[in-house]
Design an enzyme around this catalytic site. Sequence first.
Site, PDB file in Angstrom:
ATOM      1  N   GLU A  85      15.616 -14.486 -19.527  1.00 56.04           N
ATOM      2  CA  GLU A  85      16.480 -15.658 -19.383  1.00 56.04           C
ATOM      3  C   GLU A  85      17.909 -15.172 -19.113  1.00 56.04           C
ATOM      4  OE1 GLU A  85      18.017 -18.952 -22.674  1.00 56.04           O
ATOM      5  OE2 GLU A  85      16.987 -17.146 -23.348  1.00 56.04           O
ATOM      6  N   TRP A  86      18.620 -15.802 -18.195  1.00 53.78           N
ATOM      7  CA  TRP A  86      20.029 -15.476 -17.951  1.00 53.78           C
ATOM      8  C   TRP A  86      20.876 -16.303 -18.914  1.00 53.78           C
ATOM      9  CZ3 TRP A  86      23.313 -12.184 -15.739  1.00 53.78           C
ATOM     10  CH2 TRP A  86      24.648 -12.577 -15.614  1.00 53.78           C
ATOM     11  N   ASP A 122      19.273  -1.282 -32.805  1.00 50.89           N
ATOM     12  CA  ASP A 122      20.290  -0.627 -31.952  1.00 50.89           C
ATOM     13  C   ASP A 122      21.515  -1.538 -31.852  1.00 50.89           C
ATOM     14  OD1 ASP A 122      21.474   1.196 -30.243  1.00 50.89           O
ATOM     15  OD2 ASP A 122      20.264   0.682 -28.494  1.00 50.89           O
TER      16      ASP A 122
HETATM   17  P1  ADP Z   1      20.630  -1.493 -20.694  1.00 51.62           P
HETATM   18  O1  ADP Z   1      19.191  -1.680 -21.111  1.00 51.62           O
HETATM   19  O2  ADP Z   1      20.758  -0.761 -19.390  1.00 51.62           O
HETATM   20  O3  ADP Z   1      21.504  -0.908 -21.780  1.00 51.62           O
HETATM   21  P2  ADP Z   1      21.536  -4.191 -21.337  1.00 51.62           P
HETATM   22  O4  ADP Z   1      20.300  -4.902 -21.765  1.00 51.62           O
HETATM   23  O5  ADP Z   1      22.472  -3.735 -22.408  1.00 51.62           O
HETATM   24  O6  ADP Z   1      21.183  -2.962 -20.356  1.00 51.62           O
HETATM   25  O7  ADP Z   1      22.302  -5.155 -20.322  1.00 51.62           O
HETATM   26  C1  ADP Z   1      23.435  -4.736 -19.603  1.00 51.62           C
HETATM   27  C2  ADP Z   1      24.530  -5.814 -19.658  1.00 51.62           C
HETATM   28  O8  ADP Z   1      24.070  -7.004 -19.030  1.00 51.62           O
HETATM   29  C3  ADP Z   1      24.884  -6.225 -21.087  1.00 51.62           C
HETATM   30  O9  ADP Z   1      25.905  -5.456 -21.635  1.00 51.62           O
HETATM   31  C4  ADP Z   1      25.293  -7.667 -20.918  1.00 51.62           C
HETATM   32  O10 ADP Z   1      26.675  -7.758 -20.600  1.00 51.62           O
HETATM   33  C5  ADP Z   1      24.510  -8.149 -19.727  1.00 51.62           C
HETATM   34  N1  ADP Z   1      23.320  -8.934 -20.141  1.00 51.62           N
HETATM   35  C6  ADP Z   1      22.265  -8.465 -20.847  1.00 51.62           C
HETATM   36  N2  ADP Z   1      21.333  -9.414 -21.023  1.00 51.62           N
HETATM   37  C7  ADP Z   1      21.800 -10.518 -20.408  1.00 51.62           C
HETATM   38  C8  ADP Z   1      21.285 -11.859 -20.237  1.00 51.62           C
HETATM   39  N3  ADP Z   1      20.091 -12.214 -20.711  1.00 51.62           N
HETATM   40  N4  ADP Z   1      22.030 -12.745 -19.565  1.00 51.62           N
HETATM   41  C9  ADP Z   1      23.232 -12.366 -19.059  1.00 51.62           C
HETATM   42  N5  ADP Z   1      23.771 -11.143 -19.169  1.00 51.62           N
HETATM   43  C10 ADP Z   1      23.073 -10.211 -19.843  1.00 51.62           C
END
Ligand code: ADP
Length: 290
Positions: A94-95, A195
Amino acid sequence: MSVWIEIQRNISQVQGREFVVCDRKSVGGGSINQAYQISDSQHSYFVKLNQASKVAMFEAEAAGLKEMHASQSIRVPKPLSWGTAAGQSYIILEWIPFGHGDTQAWFAMGQQLAAMHRQAHDQGFGWHQNNTIGDTPQRNPWTSNWGEFFTEHRIHYQLQLAQRNGGHFRQGDVLLDQSPALLAHPVTSSLVHGDLWSGNAAFSQAGEPIILDPATYYGDREVDIAMTELFGGFPPAFYQGYQETWPLAEGYQQRKILYNLYHILNHFNLFGGGYASQAQRMIEQVVAMV
Ligand code: ADP
């Protein structure tokens, strides 16, 4: 088939309506994967890509998010699906448009994390599957004794990895001997994020707390609080919300060092450099406690 065609097909199938990507934007801030926002004229989704061999990492992330979502305590991005196509692995979530958290929102995050920690598992400590911490494998075999679980599957595992990476820590054996006794306290099994640094905590535009990118398992709830303190700390309201809901037990300040040593050893294994001396100092601090 291109990975984007597969993702489009997948979203259409899961949502029961046709989804055709009109817009794709890169999202920064992640440490492991390439991240994107993909949209049609009405809906957006969050997608992470990696090489095909990393699909188990996405499978475990989706399972962790589902488990946390099912606890009905704190918001997490809902996973739609994961898989591989064209030599790449992907996860679709989901975004959530992120906003800002005020004092009240941080207080609520503390309360809601404590509520998530109330979810226990009758098999004790571990999880039904292994996952990763950063890019490092994290083993979660069900274990009834917490001290044994954390010593063997967290500290010992990272120390062995460190040795293979050229890191030789003094008093590592002493630490492994003492660790189960240091962790012998009246601990309950809690669903933990695993984490929880500040990059994995966010707020919706309405100020609703969200935690993301977990390394889920059932463990001592103190591991999550310890990690929030590792890189600068969360705002005081977060700890007030947590403590008012479920106060931390005596001895947390000592156990915290051992819990955070796990992440520092992992940082050494992922990034090397100055983390070796930080880990060594922490080992000495822990050993000196006994
Ligand atoms: P990674 O697994 O590479 O560490 P993350 O899951 O931390 O990546 O996601 C990277 C960035 O994307 C996050 O720091 C956040 O800002 C953004 N993000 C993560 N999940 C969502 C989401 N569901 N909707 C919008 N932005 C997101």
